[in-house]
Motif scaffolding. Sequence first.
Motif, PDB file in Angstrom:
ATOM      1  N   PHE A  59      -4.276  16.517  -9.541  1.00 51.11           N
ATOM      2  CA  PHE A  59      -4.853  16.833  -8.227  1.00 51.11           C
ATOM      3  C   PHE A  59      -3.752  17.151  -7.210  1.00 51.11           C
ATOM      4  N   ASP A  60      -2.745  17.883  -7.644  1.00 48.89           N
ATOM      5  CA  ASP A  60      -1.604  18.291  -6.808  1.00 48.89           C
ATOM      6  C   ASP A  60      -0.744  17.124  -6.331  1.00 48.89           C
ATOM      7  N   GLN A  61      -0.926  15.957  -6.927  1.00 51.82           N
ATOM      8  CA  GLN A  61      -0.099  14.789  -6.580  1.00 51.82           C
ATOM      9  C   GLN A  61       0.966  14.618  -7.657  1.00 51.82           C
ATOM     10  N   LEU A  62       2.218  14.509  -7.240  1.00 50.79           N
ATOM     11  CA  LEU A  62       3.343  14.409  -8.160  1.00 50.79           C
ATOM     12  C   LEU A  62       3.483  12.989  -8.697  1.00 50.79           C
ATOM     13  N   ILE A  63       3.730  12.890  -9.995  1.00 53.50           N
ATOM     14  CA  ILE A  63       3.985  11.607 -10.648  1.00 53.50           C
ATOM     15  C   ILE A  63       5.183  11.817 -11.576  1.00 53.50           C
ATOM     16  N   TYR A  64       6.143  10.901 -11.516  1.00 55.12           N
ATOM     17  CA  TYR A  64       7.314  10.945 -12.390  1.00 55.12           C
ATOM     18  C   TYR A  64       7.134   9.982 -13.555  1.00 55.12           C
ATOM     19  N   CYS A  65       7.843  10.272 -14.642  1.00 55.94           N
ATOM     20  CA  CYS A  65       7.886   9.323 -15.752  1.00 55.94           C
ATOM     21  C   CYS A  65       9.152   9.545 -16.568  1.00 55.94           C
ATOM     22  N   SER A  66       9.445   8.578 -17.403  1.00 60.29           N
ATOM     23  CA  SER A  66      10.562   8.682 -18.338  1.00 60.29           C
ATOM     24  C   SER A  66      10.337   7.698 -19.471  1.00 60.29           C
ATOM     25  N   ASP A  67      11.150   7.856 -20.522  1.00 58.34           N
ATOM     26  CA  ASP A  67      11.123   6.885 -21.607  1.00 58.34           C
ATOM     27  C   ASP A  67      11.804   5.613 -21.152  1.00 58.34           C
ATOM     28  N   SER A  68      11.351   4.497 -21.698  1.00 57.06           N
ATOM     29  CA  SER A  68      12.036   3.228 -21.440  1.00 57.06           C
ATOM     30  C   SER A  68      13.348   3.241 -22.224  1.00 57.06           C
ATOM     31  N   TRP A  69      14.365   2.626 -21.653  1.00 57.20           N
ATOM     32  CA  TRP A  69      15.678   2.636 -22.292  1.00 57.20           C
ATOM     33  C   TRP A  69      15.566   2.006 -23.672  1.00 57.20           C
ATOM     34  N   GLY A  70      16.042   2.716 -24.673  1.00 58.27           N
ATOM     35  CA  GLY A  70      15.947   2.236 -26.040  1.00 58.27           C
ATOM     36  C   GLY A  70      14.544   2.362 -26.604  1.00 58.27           C
ATOM     37  N   ASN A  71      13.682   3.083 -25.921  1.00 56.48           N
ATOM     38  CA  ASN A  71      12.274   3.249 -26.312  1.00 56.48           C
ATOM     39  C   ASN A  71      11.599   1.907 -26.572  1.00 56.48           C
ATOM     40  N   GLN A  72      11.905   0.965 -25.677  1.00 57.58           N
ATOM     41  CA  GLN A  72      11.278  -0.353 -25.757  1.00 57.58           C
ATOM     42  C   GLN A  72       9.808  -0.241 -25.354  1.00 57.58           C
ATOM     43  N   PRO A  73       8.928  -1.056 -25.967  1.00 56.45           N
ATOM     44  CA  PRO A  73       7.527  -1.055 -25.545  1.00 56.45           C
ATOM     45  C   PRO A  73       7.404  -1.404 -24.062  1.00 56.45           C
ATOM     46  N   VAL A  74       6.423  -0.820 -23.414  1.00 51.32           N
ATOM     47  CA  VAL A  74       6.195  -1.037 -21.987  1.00 51.32           C
ATOM     48  C   VAL A  74       4.802  -1.617 -21.799  1.00 51.32           C
ATOM     49  N   ASP A  75       4.705  -2.688 -21.036  1.00 50.87           N
ATOM     50  CA  ASP A  75       3.417  -3.305 -20.737  1.00 50.87           C
ATOM     51  C   ASP A  75       2.974  -2.835 -19.358  1.00 50.87           C
ATOM     52  N   HIS A  76       1.924  -2.047 -19.314  1.00 52.34           N
ATOM     53  CA  HIS A  76       1.441  -1.521 -18.034  1.00 52.34           C
ATOM     54  C   HIS A  76       0.311  -2.351 -17.437  1.00 52.34           C
ATOM     55  N   ALA A  77       0.126  -3.572 -17.920  1.00 54.22           N
ATOM     56  CA  ALA A  77      -0.889  -4.442 -17.319  1.00 54.22           C
ATOM     57  C   ALA A  77      -0.569  -4.570 -15.833  1.00 54.22           C
ATOM     58  N   GLY A  78      -1.498  -4.208 -15.006  1.00 58.25           N
ATOM     59  CA  GLY A  78      -1.277  -4.271 -13.557  1.00 58.25           C
ATOM     60  C   GLY A  78      -0.759  -2.976 -12.957  1.00 58.25           C
ATOM     61  N   SER A  79      -0.451  -1.973 -13.783  1.00 60.96           N
ATOM     62  CA  SER A  79      -0.015  -0.676 -13.258  1.00 60.96           C
ATOM     63  C   SER A  79      -1.250   0.167 -12.958  1.00 60.96           C
ATOM     64  N   ASN A  80      -1.313   0.686 -11.749  1.00 58.01           N
ATOM     65  CA  ASN A  80      -2.467   1.472 -11.318  1.00 58.01           C
ATOM     66  C   ASN A  80      -2.027   2.806 -10.727  1.00 58.01           C
ATOM     67  N   LEU A  81      -2.809   3.827 -10.991  1.00 53.86           N
ATOM     68  CA  LEU A  81      -2.718   5.093 -10.283  1.00 53.86           C
ATOM     69  C   LEU A  81      -4.028   5.221  -9.524  1.00 53.86           C
ATOM     70  N   CYS A  82      -3.952   5.389  -8.218  1.00 51.92           N
ATOM     71  CA  CYS A  82      -5.152   5.444  -7.392  1.00 51.92           C
ATOM     72  C   CYS A  82      -5.267   6.824  -6.757  1.00 51.92           C
ATOM     73  N   PHE A  83      -6.401   7.445  -6.964  1.00 50.48           N
ATOM     74  CA  PHE A  83      -6.679   8.748  -6.371  1.00 50.48           C
ATOM     75  C   PHE A  83      -7.843   8.588  -5.403  1.00 50.48           C
ATOM     76  N   ILE A  84      -7.580   8.906  -4.149  1.00 55.00           N
ATOM     77  CA  ILE A  84      -8.580   8.831  -3.084  1.00 55.00           C
ATOM     78  C   ILE A  84      -9.082  10.248  -2.843  1.00 55.00           C
ATOM     79  N   PHE A  85     -10.384  10.416  -2.867  1.00 53.98           N
ATOM     80  CA  PHE A  85     -10.951  11.743  -2.678  1.00 53.98           C
ATOM     81  C   PHE A  85     -11.986  11.704  -1.561  1.00 53.98           C
ATOM     82  N   ASP A  86     -12.288  12.885  -1.038  1.00 49.88           N
ATOM     83  CA  ASP A  86     -13.270  13.027   0.031  1.00 49.88           C
ATOM     84  C   ASP A  86     -14.664  13.031  -0.592  1.00 49.88           C
ATOM     85  N   GLN A  87     -15.408  11.953  -0.385  1.00 51.48           N
ATOM     86  CA  GLN A  87     -16.726  11.853  -1.004  1.00 51.48           C
ATOM     87  C   GLN A  87     -17.761  12.783  -0.361  1.00 51.48           C
ATOM     88  N   ASN A  88     -17.349  13.508   0.681  1.00 53.35           N
ATOM     89  CA  ASN A  88     -18.228  14.504   1.300  1.00 53.35           C
ATOM     90  C   ASN A  88     -17.857  15.926   0.875  1.00 53.35           C
TER      91      ASN A  88
END
Length: 139
Positions: A59-88
Amino acid sequence: MRSVPYLNFQYSLEALAFYEKLGATITTVTKMSDPMFADMPDEERANSEFVMNASFTMFDQLIYCSDSWGNQPVDHAGSNLCFIFDQNNDEDIAQIELLFAKAEELGCEITMPLEAVEWSERFGMFRDPFGVTWLLSGE
């Protein structure tokens, strides 16, 4: 000044491929094989597919990412991406409904259906295969 979410994944290329199916546009992918990293120690450059930095838009919103150092597993519990939209705005609603339908079709865990709640006419949540929770809220 602005804030841009930055997510780490064990293997970002997998996440990027999935997000593309959700409708994201991949804007950059810089791997360890890029010449700018030629001075890195050989043992760190051994994985040429290692993603040092990538970006995508949703939705035209920029998000960055990368691999974890050493490709270690990543726990995203609690990680949120929130998109607010115009409900009208019918176009915003259509885009959010399409995203939600794609998420369900692709096997994301629907944690809250896209429906009316006390604070919004439309609110929904789903968790993607990487553990990131997506919040979609009309205002």
